[in-house]
Design a protein around this motif. Sequence first.
Motif: not given
Length: 218
Positions: A22-28, A40-57
């Motif tokens: 449901h929630s994936i964070e942080p993705v660097r 791309d290889t797991h579209p069934q999981i991609a459809r489950c993600i509701r919250t995404l956090g991307l971390n950078g520098i």
Amino acid sequence: TIVACTLVSRNWRDMAVPYLFHSIEPVRQTALNDFGGFLDTHPQIARCIRTLGLNGISDPLGSVPAVVSLVDLVALRAKLPGLQKLSLHEIFFAAPTTDSFTAPVTSAAKSLARLEQLVVVGCFDESKPILAVSLPALISLVQSLPADSITLCSLLIADVPSSDPQMDKISNPTSRLRVRELTLDHLSSCRRGNYDMGHLYDALLQVLAPGCLQLLRT
């Protein structure tokens, strides 16, 4: 645990997976390509993600991450059809070219469901020698990721000119932000001396669609 539930049986796994992802964070930022490949290889999981956090520098190794283009961010967003909240923390992104200001929202972005919330914290664009973001680049970023609620926090604005051809292009009626809630928190300017941050708010008002904003927090 939820992970343990996925090991009980196929039925238990099917019920547990939406909660697990449901929630994936942080993705660097340095791992965005790998994360996109995983989606791309797991579209069934991609459809489950509701919250995404991307971390950078703020990479633990102290290295400056590769620049992410707005096209890359929109492409990643397109792989997450159920995404409701996207947070961008200290992302180092590519400022759009002059030509792209005439159409900052790509056709791919227009076809996506709107996010419930977009949070932009401490992001920077590559055109600036310091850790700052130009207002036109910032506006293009949020226009490319349409959301009902937008939070802009801890941003160092490189320039907010009173008259800027780029601002005129991105504030045309077809590309204005249709946002219901806007939160502006700890925004500052690189300019020294007598500078009124009211210029920043005036510039933001130029890109808001009339009649949409219901709540403004500062």
